[in-house]
Design a protein around this motif. Structure first.
Motif, PDB file in Angstrom:
ATOM      1  N   GLU A  74      -4.549 -11.428   4.578  1.00 24.20           N
ATOM      2  CA  GLU A  74      -3.518 -12.239   5.216  1.00 24.20           C
ATOM      3  C   GLU A  74      -2.362 -11.338   5.610  1.00 24.20           C
ATOM      4  OE1 GLU A  74      -0.412 -15.930   4.322  1.00 24.20           O
ATOM      5  OE2 GLU A  74      -2.052 -15.500   2.903  1.00 24.20           O
ATOM      6  N   VAL A  75      -2.089 -11.273   6.904  1.00 27.07           N
ATOM      7  CA  VAL A  75      -1.021 -10.415   7.427  1.00 27.07           C
ATOM      8  C   VAL A  75      -0.149 -11.252   8.350  1.00 27.07           C
ATOM      9  CG1 VAL A  75      -0.474  -8.229   8.540  1.00 27.07           C
ATOM     10  CG2 VAL A  75      -2.707  -8.525   7.429  1.00 27.07           C
ATOM     11  N   GLU A  76       1.110 -11.427   7.981  1.00 28.15           N
ATOM     12  CA  GLU A  76       2.058 -12.244   8.753  1.00 28.15           C
ATOM     13  C   GLU A  76       1.479 -13.643   9.038  1.00 28.15           C
ATOM     14  OE1 GLU A  76       4.872  -9.291  11.321  1.00 28.15           O
ATOM     15  OE2 GLU A  76       2.952  -9.828  12.233  1.00 28.15           O
ATOM     16  N   GLY A  77       0.779 -14.197   8.039  1.00 26.22           N
ATOM     17  CA  GLY A  77       0.228 -15.533   8.176  1.00 26.22           C
ATOM     18  C   GLY A  77      -1.093 -15.587   8.921  1.00 26.22           C
ATOM     19  N   GLU A  78      -1.558 -14.466   9.444  1.00 28.24           N
ATOM     20  CA  GLU A  78      -2.834 -14.422  10.170  1.00 28.24           C
ATOM     21  C   GLU A  78      -3.919 -13.876   9.252  1.00 28.24           C
ATOM     22  OE1 GLU A  78      -4.580 -12.644  14.416  1.00 28.24           O
ATOM     23  OE2 GLU A  78      -2.416 -12.602  13.963  1.00 28.24           O
ATOM     24  N   ALA A 116     -10.597   0.290 -11.055  1.00 36.04           N
ATOM     25  CA  ALA A 116     -10.248  -0.290 -12.354  1.00 36.04           C
ATOM     26  C   ALA A 116      -9.039  -1.213 -12.259  1.00 36.04           C
ATOM     27  CB  ALA A 116      -9.989   0.835 -13.352  1.00 36.04           C
ATOM     28  N   PHE A 117      -8.151  -0.922 -11.296  1.00 36.82           N
ATOM     29  CA  PHE A 117      -6.940  -1.733 -11.143  1.00 36.82           C
ATOM     30  C   PHE A 117      -6.987  -2.514  -9.819  1.00 36.82           C
ATOM     31  CE2 PHE A 117      -5.889   1.989 -13.705  1.00 36.82           C
ATOM     32  CZ  PHE A 117      -5.395   1.376 -14.847  1.00 36.82           C
ATOM     33  N   LYS A 118      -8.165  -3.006  -9.498  1.00 41.84           N
ATOM     34  CA  LYS A 118      -8.322  -3.735  -8.237  1.00 41.84           C
ATOM     35  C   LYS A 118      -7.501  -5.022  -8.258  1.00 41.84           C
ATOM     36  CE  LYS A 118     -12.471  -6.313  -9.605  1.00 41.84           C
ATOM     37  NZ  LYS A 118     -13.897  -6.576  -9.297  1.00 41.84           N
ATOM     38  N   ASP A 119      -7.212  -5.524  -7.061  1.00 43.30           N
ATOM     39  CA  ASP A 119      -6.443  -6.757  -6.951  1.00 43.30           C
ATOM     40  C   ASP A 119      -7.189  -7.896  -7.642  1.00 43.30           C
ATOM     41  OD1 ASP A 119      -4.936  -5.114  -5.416  1.00 43.30           O
ATOM     42  OD2 ASP A 119      -4.798  -6.448  -3.686  1.00 43.30           O
ATOM     43  N   GLN A 120      -6.428  -8.766  -8.271  1.00 45.93           N
ATOM     44  CA  GLN A 120      -7.045  -9.889  -8.984  1.00 45.93           C
ATOM     45  C   GLN A 120      -7.803 -10.804  -8.022  1.00 45.93           C
ATOM     46  OE1 GLN A 120      -3.997 -11.857 -11.253  1.00 45.93           O
ATOM     47  NE2 GLN A 120      -3.874 -10.222 -12.779  1.00 45.93           N
ATOM     48  N   ASN A 121      -7.240 -10.990  -6.858  1.00 43.54           N
ATOM     49  CA  ASN A 121      -7.899 -11.830  -5.862  1.00 43.54           C
ATOM     50  C   ASN A 121      -8.421 -10.939  -4.738  1.00 43.54           C
ATOM     51  OD1 ASN A 121      -8.791 -13.781  -4.113  1.00 43.54           O
ATOM     52  ND2 ASN A 121      -6.738 -14.513  -3.532  1.00 43.54           N
ATOM     53  N   THR A 122      -9.703 -10.590  -4.784  1.00 40.43           N
ATOM     54  CA  THR A 122     -10.280  -9.741  -3.740  1.00 40.43           C
ATOM     55  C   THR A 122     -10.970 -10.572  -2.661  1.00 40.43           C
ATOM     56  OG1 THR A 122     -12.310  -9.484  -5.049  1.00 40.43           O
ATOM     57  CG2 THR A 122     -10.620  -7.773  -5.282  1.00 40.43           C
ATOM     58  N   LYS A 123     -10.802 -11.876  -2.718  1.00 44.54           N
ATOM     59  CA  LYS A 123     -11.334 -12.737  -1.659  1.00 44.54           C
ATOM     60  C   LYS A 123     -10.355 -12.809  -0.494  1.00 44.54           C
ATOM     61  CE  LYS A 123     -15.271 -14.043  -3.441  1.00 44.54           C
ATOM     62  NZ  LYS A 123     -16.563 -13.701  -2.776  1.00 44.54           N
ATOM     63  N   CYS A 124      -9.064 -12.896  -0.840  1.00 43.06           N
ATOM     64  CA  CYS A 124      -8.025 -12.910   0.193  1.00 43.06           C
ATOM     65  C   CYS A 124      -6.844 -12.084  -0.306  1.00 43.06           C
ATOM     66  CB  CYS A 124      -7.588 -14.337   0.518  1.00 43.06           C
ATOM     67  SG  CYS A 124      -6.418 -14.437   1.910  1.00 43.06           S
ATOM     68  N   ILE A 125      -6.563 -10.984   0.365  1.00 41.69           N
ATOM     69  CA  ILE A 125      -5.527 -10.050  -0.059  1.00 41.69           C
ATOM     70  C   ILE A 125      -4.358 -10.131   0.915  1.00 41.69           C
ATOM     71  CG2 ILE A 125      -4.985  -7.619  -0.433  1.00 41.69           C
ATOM     72  CD1 ILE A 125      -7.947  -7.194  -1.116  1.00 41.69           C
ATOM     73  N   ARG A 126      -3.178 -10.304   0.362  1.00 43.54           N
ATOM     74  CA  ARG A 126      -1.977 -10.369   1.196  1.00 43.54           C
ATOM     75  C   ARG A 126      -1.481  -8.939   1.463  1.00 43.54           C
ATOM     76  NH1 ARG A 126       1.780 -14.402   2.049  1.00 43.54           N
ATOM     77  NH2 ARG A 126       0.799 -15.658   0.417  1.00 43.54           N
ATOM     78  N   VAL A 127      -1.233  -8.641   2.713  1.00 44.54           N
ATOM     79  CA  VAL A 127      -0.727  -7.317   3.115  1.00 44.54           C
ATOM     80  C   VAL A 127       0.717  -7.469   3.543  1.00 44.54           C
ATOM     81  CG1 VAL A 127      -1.001  -5.379   4.701  1.00 44.54           C
ATOM     82  CG2 VAL A 127      -3.020  -6.594   3.848  1.00 44.54           C
ATOM     83  N   GLU A 128       1.607  -6.805   2.800  1.00 49.98           N
ATOM     84  CA  GLU A 128       3.040  -6.871   3.098  1.00 49.98           C
ATOM     85  C   GLU A 128       3.453  -5.668   3.947  1.00 49.98           C
ATOM     86  OE1 GLU A 128       4.653  -9.449   2.268  1.00 49.98           O
ATOM     87  OE2 GLU A 128       3.474 -10.366   0.655  1.00 49.98           O
ATOM     88  N   VAL A 150      -0.912  -4.495  14.087  1.00 49.96           N
ATOM     89  CA  VAL A 150      -1.194  -3.161  13.544  1.00 49.96           C
ATOM     90  C   VAL A 150      -2.403  -3.215  12.612  1.00 49.96           C
ATOM     91  CG1 VAL A 150      -0.277  -1.247  12.167  1.00 49.96           C
ATOM     92  CG2 VAL A 150       1.208  -2.464  13.772  1.00 49.96           C
ATOM     93  N   PHE A 151      -2.471  -4.232  11.783  1.00 49.53           N
ATOM     94  CA  PHE A 151      -3.621  -4.348  10.887  1.00 49.53           C
ATOM     95  C   PHE A 151      -4.903  -4.579  11.678  1.00 49.53           C
ATOM     96  CE2 PHE A 151      -6.471  -6.337   7.805  1.00 49.53           C
ATOM     97  CZ  PHE A 151      -6.318  -5.478   6.728  1.00 49.53           C
ATOM     98  N   LYS A 152      -4.813  -5.342  12.750  1.00 50.03           N
ATOM     99  CA  LYS A 152      -5.978  -5.548  13.605  1.00 50.03           C
ATOM    100  C   LYS A 152      -6.435  -4.218  14.218  1.00 50.03           C
ATOM    101  CE  LYS A 152      -7.525  -8.099  17.699  1.00 50.03           C
ATOM    102  NZ  LYS A 152      -7.132  -9.058  18.781  1.00 50.03           N
ATOM    103  N   ALA A 153      -5.471  -3.405  14.660  1.00 56.00           N
ATOM    104  CA  ALA A 153      -5.808  -2.096  15.218  1.00 56.00           C
ATOM    105  C   ALA A 153      -6.390  -1.186  14.147  1.00 56.00           C
ATOM    106  CB  ALA A 153      -4.557  -1.460  15.827  1.00 56.00           C
TER     107      ALA A 153
END
Length: 294
Positions: free
Chosen positions: A141-145, A168-180, A186-189
């Motif tokens: 999830e990036v800027e709501g997209e 070992a320290f992976k995100d707890q939720n690897t189904k949907c990760i929020r990118v700040e 830019v993330f699409k590119a």
């Protein structure tokens, strides 16, 4: 060396059997390499050195099997007296040209593959995987997209993604990760580069037509490349920023270079300190860049 076998010319100026009074010269070919017998044919040509082309040709075009050490030729090749008075002998030298042919079976013959293999299409396969999103197993999830992707592809391309998704320290939720702190474009590119392995065509993909907008995308992607440990993408972005450096982008490029310890710093300083860029109505931009640096 013919047909993978070593051959030699055996020449006897006093005849092969060295008989006293022998008046003929002997000449033959021999297979001197070891191994099983091989079928061969040959031609022996005594060259006319007067350039009249009156060569003497002896040939055997019916194949015969020759084993190691076997000879094949002529006990009475030419009379010695004839040779000594002829144009075949010049300055006490003669020249014999030998042609050997080796007959191979279909199993022995190497048939060249005439059609070249097509170029690799692995990049297209991965790119199509991104476009179809078939079997995608992670979302960002990036800027709501929302952007869907494949964990294994991202992990293979970036050690940062690998740690985030499987470490070992992976995100707890690897189904949907929020990118700040990153724009959706830019993330699409970034995803485009990870799957296609090329810098995205920002004009076609994102409708960014101006030179300034393209440079801004390169700047943002440089930050993303540094964030996810993508050294090749980082170098590509640096090169594009250098090519399109201008008055209205040099300040942000310089700030970006120092933030990410980039080689762009020296390029930006060199551009700023050019006499034509230190005067005029836009000089406040470059002066501001220098002040921010100090």
């Amino acid at each position: 060396m013919v047909g993978g076998h070593l051959w030699a010319i055996y020449f006897y100026p006093d005849g092969k059997e060295f008989k006293i009074g022998d008046t003929c010269i002997s000449c033959s070919i021999a297979r001197v390499s070891e191994g099983e017998g091989v079928r061969a044919l040959f031609k022996l040509e005594l060259l006319d050195q007067s350039e009249k082309g009156r060569h003497i040709v002896h040939s055997h075009f019916i194949p015969r099997t020759l084993s190691h050490g076997n000879t094949w030729g002529y006990k009475h090749y030419i009379k010695r007296a004839t040779l000594e008075k002829s144009d075949y002998l010049k300055d006490d030298r003669l020249c014999i040209q030998c042609t050997v042919g080796v007959v191979m079976t279909d199993a022995e013959r190497t048939i060249p593959y005439s059609q070249s293999p097509p170029p690799s299409d692995i990049v297209q396969n991965f790119g199509q995987l991104l476009e179809s999103l078939e079997e995608s197993d992670v979302e960002f999830e990036v800027e709501g997209e929302i952007f869907a992707a494949h964990k294994l592809v991202l992990a293979a391309r970036s050690l940062v993604f690998k740690a985030q998704l499987f470490g070992a320290f992976k995100d707890q939720n690897t189904k949907c990760i929020r990118v700040e702190d990153m724009k959706a474009l830019v993330f699409k590119a970034l995803l485009h580069y990870l799957y296609w392995d090329v810098f995205p065509d920002v004009e076609e993909s994102f409708s960014l037509n101006s030179r300034w907008a393209k440079t801004m995308m390169s700047q943002h992607l440089l930050s993303a490349a540094d964030r996810y440990g993508l050294q090749r993408l980082r170098l590509i972005c640096e090169a594009r920023i250098k090519e399109n450096i201008a008055i209205n982008t040099v300040a942000s490029s310089l700030a970006l270079a120092e933030q990410h310890n980039s080689q762009l710093t020296s390029v930006c300083i060199e551009f700023i300190t050019q006499p034509e860029n230190l005067k005029g109505k836009l000089s406040w931009r470059v002066r501001s860049a220098l002040l921010n640096r100090t």
